[in-house]
Design a protein around this motif. Structure first.
Motif, PDB file in Angstrom:
ATOM      1  N   HIS A 116       0.891  -1.516  -0.159  1.00 40.67           N
ATOM      2  CA  HIS A 116       0.037  -0.727   0.227  1.00 40.67           C
ATOM      3  C   HIS A 116       0.755   1.080  -0.174  1.00 40.67           C
ATOM      4  N   HIS A 158      -2.926  19.198   2.346  1.00 44.65           N
ATOM      5  CA  HIS A 158      -1.632  19.567   2.556  1.00 44.65           C
ATOM      6  C   HIS A 158      -1.915  21.038   4.240  1.00 44.65           C
ATOM      7  N   LEU A 173      -3.054  18.792   7.541  1.00 49.75           N
ATOM      8  CA  LEU A 173      -1.983  18.419   8.050  1.00 49.75           C
ATOM      9  C   LEU A 173      -0.896  19.049   8.552  1.00 49.75           C
ATOM     10  N   LEU A 201      -2.357  20.182  11.515  1.00 48.98           N
ATOM     11  CA  LEU A 201      -2.619  19.527  12.566  1.00 48.98           C
ATOM     12  C   LEU A 201      -1.205  19.062  13.707  1.00 48.98           C
ATOM     13  N   MET A 230       5.221  13.476   4.154  1.00 49.81           N
ATOM     14  CA  MET A 230       4.232  13.039   5.085  1.00 49.81           C
ATOM     15  C   MET A 230       2.867  12.272   4.346  1.00 49.81           C
ATOM     16  N   HIS A 243       0.376  10.423   2.051  1.00 49.89           N
ATOM     17  CA  HIS A 243       0.297   8.772   2.881  1.00 49.89           C
ATOM     18  C   HIS A 243      -0.724   9.259   3.910  1.00 49.89           C
ATOM     19  N   VAL A 244      -1.787  10.139   4.104  1.00 48.88           N
ATOM     20  CA  VAL A 244      -2.442  10.546   4.801  1.00 48.88           C
ATOM     21  C   VAL A 244      -3.409  10.541   4.424  1.00 48.88           C
ATOM     22  N   SER A 245      -4.283   8.711   4.776  1.00 48.85           N
ATOM     23  CA  SER A 245      -5.941   8.585   3.855  1.00 48.85           C
ATOM     24  C   SER A 245      -6.764   9.152   4.301  1.00 48.85           C
ATOM     25  N   ALA A 293      -9.354   8.824   5.535  1.00 49.47           N
ATOM     26  CA  ALA A 293     -10.400   8.491   7.258  1.00 49.47           C
ATOM     27  C   ALA A 293      -9.000   9.412   8.330  1.00 49.47           C
ATOM     28  N   ALA A 294      -8.145   9.070   7.927  1.00 48.13           N
ATOM     29  CA  ALA A 294      -6.857   9.751   8.907  1.00 48.13           C
ATOM     30  C   ALA A 294      -7.524  11.649   8.736  1.00 48.13           C
ATOM     31  N   ALA A 317      -9.865  12.037  10.868  1.00 50.84           N
ATOM     32  CA  ALA A 317      -9.795  12.452  12.101  1.00 50.84           C
ATOM     33  C   ALA A 317      -8.892  13.835  12.708  1.00 50.84           C
ATOM     34  N   PHE A 318      -8.336  14.193  11.764  1.00 51.20           N
ATOM     35  CA  PHE A 318      -7.257  15.754  11.899  1.00 51.20           C
ATOM     36  C   PHE A 318      -8.250  16.334  12.403  1.00 51.20           C
ATOM     37  N   TYR A 367     -10.207  16.064  14.724  1.00 44.09           N
ATOM     38  CA  TYR A 367      -9.656  16.938  15.902  1.00 44.09           C
ATOM     39  C   TYR A 367      -8.958  18.386  16.418  1.00 44.09           C
TER      40      TYR A 367
END
Lengths: 141, 141
Positions: free
Chosen positions: A18, A99, A102, A105, A123, A126-128, A130-131, A134-135, A138
């Motif tokens: 993946h 971007h 991220l 965050l 990075m 690679h942030v899906s 789903a992530a 969540a970010f 948060y």
DNA sequence: TGCAAAATTTAGCCGCGGCTATATTGTCTG
DNA sequence: CAGACAATATAGCCGCGGCTAAATTTTGCA
């Protein structure tokens, strides 16, 4: 059923596979976003400007654009500026938003802004989704 | 003086260049960590096991190990298992710790564990020491 | 308008990191 | 202890994404 007795090494191949798949798209995403920026700033994305901002030589930018065209993300006529297809523009917008989220965050958890920008550049790909969701949750708190 | 009037696009080339440099080491880091895992689990890292866990064919693993040897991270005799140099072992430990910290941070901000593991596999290579320190501080709270 | 300079493309090189097919070596067993 | 089988290595292919050098096209100015 996924066997819980089998060590977590079982799905490692899938994880690496993946990551490789995601990474293969990373450079393309960077070029698309850059072209989008240039279009917004100057109404046109020239090879020389793309190359300069990507920190790459002109021929490298030309080849990258050729790959983008093959992938249906960009269009251009020889010796003319580069433009994005609808798909390319949509990708650019998605990449840009990811971007920003991220970086926000990273800063929110205490990473210095300068460092956050630098690290996010690699990075982010690679942030899906789903992530990302969540970010945002948060950051909304 | 770095001109604050110039748009932030000025240091973009450096950012991309940095990301490319980091990415070039990523695959090597993954192989080194995997070899370290296998050494710990079975006392030996065989090509077949490395390939299987990396989700890659045997010849690909062989070539990767050859690059590791050239880089001074691993040693091996033909048709025998692979071992890490001191430098390789130190890198493995660093990579492993960084991975754990990143996964912990992702989970701490609300990313589901499964997703955190998946995304971390690609993100981890781009986490700088400065960001890592910030992560640890955040997690300590 | 015509020519020089600038921009773009093309050609060809490299290492990486995948792959398949084949050769070689090690090992285990009958 | 010989031969079959498993493991490893080698050869050769591919696309990516860098590069330099050289050809081509566009552009701007005298």
């Amino acid at each position: 059923m996924s066997n819980p007795a089998s060590p977590e090494s079982a799905n490692l191949p899938a994880r690496f596979s993946h990551a490789r798949h995601v990474q293969a798209k990373a450079v393309m995403e960077d070029y698309v976003e850059m072209i989008s920026d240039l279009l917004a700033e100057m109404g046109e994305a020239r090879i020389a400007d793309i190359a300069q901002r990507m920190g790459v030589t002109h021929p490298t930018a030309t080849k990258a654009v050729a790959r983008l065209k093959t992938a249906g993300l960009a269009v251009s006529r020889p010796y003319r500026g580069v433009f994005l297809t609808e798909e390319g523009a949509a990708l650019a917008e998605k990449v840009r938003a990811r971007h920003r989220t991220l970086v926000d965050l990273l800063i929110a958890v205490g990473v210095p802004a300068e460092v956050a920008e630098l690290d996010a550049e690699g990075m982010e790909h690679h942030v899906s989704d789903a992530a990302l969701a969540a970010f945002r949750t948060y950051l909304a708190k």
